[in-house]
Design an enzyme around this catalytic site. Structure first.
Site, PDB file in Angstrom:
ATOM      1  N   ASP A 532       0.871  -1.170   0.000  1.00 58.97           N
ATOM      2  CA  ASP A 532       0.000   0.000   0.000  1.00 58.97           C
ATOM      3  C   ASP A 532       0.916   1.230   0.000  1.00 58.97           C
ATOM      4  O   ASP A 532       1.605   1.493   0.987  1.00 58.97           O
ATOM      5  CB  ASP A 532      -0.865  -0.047   1.270  1.00 58.97           C
ATOM      6  CG  ASP A 532      -1.838   1.111   1.368  1.00 58.97           C
ATOM      7  OD1 ASP A 532      -1.604   2.140   0.710  1.00 58.97           O
ATOM      8  OD2 ASP A 532      -2.808   0.978   2.139  1.00 58.97           O
ATOM      9  N   HIS A 533       0.903   1.943  -1.100  1.00 58.11           N
ATOM     10  CA  HIS A 533       1.875   3.031  -1.252  1.00 58.11           C
ATOM     11  C   HIS A 533       1.567   4.217  -0.342  1.00 58.11           C
ATOM     12  O   HIS A 533       2.356   5.148  -0.233  1.00 58.11           O
ATOM     13  CB  HIS A 533       1.930   3.477  -2.720  1.00 58.11           C
ATOM     14  CG  HIS A 533       3.254   4.045  -3.121  1.00 58.11           C
ATOM     15  ND1 HIS A 533       4.278   4.290  -2.239  1.00 58.11           N
ATOM     16  CD2 HIS A 533       3.736   4.412  -4.335  1.00 58.11           C
ATOM     17  CE1 HIS A 533       5.316   4.783  -2.876  1.00 58.11           C
ATOM     18  NE2 HIS A 533       5.014   4.870  -4.155  1.00 58.11           N
ATOM     19  N   ARG A 534       0.418   4.195   0.316  1.00 53.32           N
ATOM     20  CA  ARG A 534       0.148   5.249   1.307  1.00 53.32           C
ATOM     21  C   ARG A 534       0.967   4.998   2.566  1.00 53.32           C
ATOM     22  O   ARG A 534       1.317   5.905   3.292  1.00 53.32           O
ATOM     23  CB  ARG A 534      -1.341   5.267   1.679  1.00 53.32           C
ATOM     24  CG  ARG A 534      -2.253   5.610   0.529  1.00 53.32           C
ATOM     25  CD  ARG A 534      -3.693   5.375   0.901  1.00 53.32           C
ATOM     26  NE  ARG A 534      -3.908   4.012   1.368  1.00 53.32           N
ATOM     27  CZ  ARG A 534      -5.047   3.553   1.856  1.00 53.32           C
ATOM     28  NH1 ARG A 534      -6.087   4.345   1.946  1.00 53.32           N
ATOM     29  NH2 ARG A 534      -5.163   2.304   2.247  1.00 53.32           N
TER      30      ARG A 534
END
Ligand code: COA
Length: 560
Positions: A532-534
């Site tokens: 999850d690139h967040r």
């Protein structure tokens, strides 16, 4: 034909109950036991079934009215001649039995409250409690249709923990305690019977002079504000009300309300039949309850939208895929999706739409690991345990999660907080004939390879035999999905949100690897890490696969 009164049957001890839904109207033809109204106590919803087959001539109550046993709620013309009518009259008490059947649903929460009240020690200090399912009056394996709380929630006595639904009634199981939910031990779609563990919670002390225990008492306060905001959310549309009323929740409203839905069994049934996602339907009934009209309005709007855009809406605000008439191309058949297939489809879509995915690819040199694994074959036969590459992957991933704790988190965007986990539980994706299941191995960092091999095999078998308990599929920090036994070179697994990363493993293959002087045959294991690139940046993604490669390349380092 003869006209008969429709009366409220024995309510199993409840005094007055509220009419929350009127399912039929004058002129409707009904069969015996068709639903006429839905009644609700503060704990359960039950349907009032028609005592006869015939035609409704009048409904004498309105939504919101309170009724009690014996009250007339409507009139109907009963099918058949006068003989039949007297027979019917005699049968009336028997016909009224279905609601009596439903008494347990009403009675159960009350019993649970009583039992809980007895069991709740009156101490001032906080303590741990495991809340169990109260008596369901003989019903077993009742499906869980909704989980109303999640870890970290601060709840009051009687707040609903989960909603279960039998054939006849929808029932909320209330919390016997006030406090903080530590862990939810059941999953939506699972089933419950009396005595099953529901949630673990830290129960608040009794002292109302709580000002003394400042840290403990003051901390839950902000959290308690969250449900209050959630509660008020559905009221918001009425105040500004600029645009045409809509039965469809906005994305923000859906997020704010979570998966909590208040609807009676008849409404749930209609929603299921029409394919309406109740979490997206705006409620207009009392206490934010979804009414039949809300579902109809929702469906109307979805259809209008679909016609305008010439596509079938998915309910996610994104144009869906319009299905052609496949029969024009050849013979087709249709079958209903199982609950598990629907749940998997929804989860995948939810994760895919909510999580900005990035997948990092790498190879790990497992030549030495494989030699060691093979050397353990005899030992494995003696122990009756098969050592596959999976336990090594589990162990190595546990180490990476310790070294790179930014992967062992969940994002709580509502509170704008990062939840850091001090434990390492890893899910393993298991391919079963019924679909994909993800049992969870707990405390992987504390277990040895044989223990992990045995536990993985046992959980995979349980998954295939449909024997997994909901609690065995919860609490993962990270997931491994291994297609190594099947094939392939790489893939892009979908993060099992709210986890923030998942490791996909493909089939190991011998490859020529340059060692600086010549090509060497090495067994290379393809790794596909989606994250999850967040929560995780690209550099950390590469660090994860680097470190995993090092650990798998020389498993002695796992001992360090
Ligand atoms: N490369 C080469 N061979 C591999 C391998 C890999 N990465 N991983 C496993 N194997 C081998 C095993 O050693 C075993 O071989 P053997 O019988 O010669 O010893 C064989 O493949 C089968 O292994 P399996 O029984 O599948 O055990 P496992 O421990 O590797 O995997 C599960 C267990 C439960 C993960 C697996 O059975 C499974 O269900 N995988 C599918 C998961 C899935 O569907 N994911 C998709 C999610 S989108």
């Amino acid at each position: 034909m003869s006209e008969q009164e429709i009366t409220v049957p024995d309510l199993g001890g409840a005094d007055e109950v509220e009419v929350i839904e009127i399912v039929v109207s004058a002129g409707d033809t009904v069969e015996m036991e068709d639903s006429i109204l839905t009644l609700e106590t503060d704990k359960a919803s039950v349907e009032l079934p028609s005592p006869h087959a015939g035609k409704i001539t009048k409904i004498t109550v309105n939504i919101g009215d309170k009724v009690k046993e014996g009250d007339v709620v409507g009139l109907m013309e009963v099918n058949g001649g006068s003989d039949a009518s007297s027979a019917d009259t005699e049968q009336a008490p028997a016909a009224a039995e279905p609601p009596a059947d439903e008494q347990p649903a009403e009675a159960a929460p009350q019993e649970s409250q009583a039992a809980a009240a007895e069991s709740a020690p009156k101490t001032a200090g906080a303590r741990q409690e495991t809340v169990k399912v109260p008596s369901l009056d003989g019903m077993t394996d009742v499906p869980v249709i909704e989980i109303n709380v999640s870890a970290g929630d601060v709840i009051e006595v009687d707040d609903p923990l989960v909603t279960v639904e039998s054939d006849k009634a929808t029932m909320e199981i209330p919390s016997p305690f006030a406090g903080t939910v530590d862990k939810v031990l059941v999953a939506e779609g699972g089933t419950l019977s009396e005595g099953d563990a529901l949630v673990e919670m830290t129960v608040a002390g009794e002292g109302s002079d709580g000002g003394d225990d400042a840290p403990a008492d003051s901390e839950p306060a902000p959290a308690a504000e969250q449900p209050a905001q959630v509660e008020s959310a559905p009221e918001q549309p009425s105040s500004p009300a600029p645009a045409a009323p809509t039965a469809v929740k906005t994305e923000a409203e859906v997020a704010a309300a979570g998966t909590k839905v208040h609807a009676g069994p008849a409404v749930r049934k209609i929603a299921r039949e029409l394919g309406a996602d109740l979490t997206r339907v705006k409620p207009s009934g009392p206490k934010n309850r979804i009414l039949k009209e809300d579902v109809e309005q929702y469906i109307k709007q979805q259809l209008n939208q679909a016609q305008k855009g010439s596509v079938v809406a998915t309910g996610s605000g994104i144009p869906g895929v319009k299905l052609p008439d496949f029969s024009q191309f050849g013979e087709v058949s249709r079958e209903a999706m199982s609950r598990m297939q629907v749940a998997t489809a929804n989860n995948m879509q939810r994760s895919w739409l909510n999580v900005p995915h990035v997948t990092q690819f790498d190879d790990a040199d497992i030549t030495e690991l494989e030699n060691f694994r093979k050397s353990q074959k005899k030992a494995g036969e003696q122990k009756g345990i098969k050592m596959t590459p999976l336990p090594f992957l589990l162990k190595a991933c546990a180490r990476v999660l310790q070294e790179l704790p930014q992967f062992n988190v969940s994002l709580d965007l509502e509170r704008k907080e990062i939840v850091r986990k001090q434990y390492i539980h890893i899910g393993i994706a298991v391919d079963t004939p019924a679909g994909l299941l993800v049992p969870v191995i707990r405390d992987v960092d504390k277990k040895g390879l044989w223990e992990l091999a045995a536990e993985a095999a046992e959980l995979a078998q349980k998954a295939r035999d449909k024997q997994l308990k909901p609690a065995e599929m919860q609490g993962a920090c990270f997931t491994i999905t291994s297609l190594g036994g099947i094939g392939g070179k790489a893939f892009t697994p979908i993060v099992n949100t709210p986890e923030v990363a998942i490791l996909g493993v493909s089939r190991a293959q011998m490859q020529p690897v340059w060692d600086g002087a010549s090509f060497q045959p090495r067994l290379m294991l393809p790794l596909s890490l989606s994250y999850d690139h967040r929560a995780v940046n690209g550099a950390d993604g590469a660090r994860f696969t680097n470190l995993l490669g090092e650990l798998l390349g020389d498993i002695r380092t796992l001992l360090l």
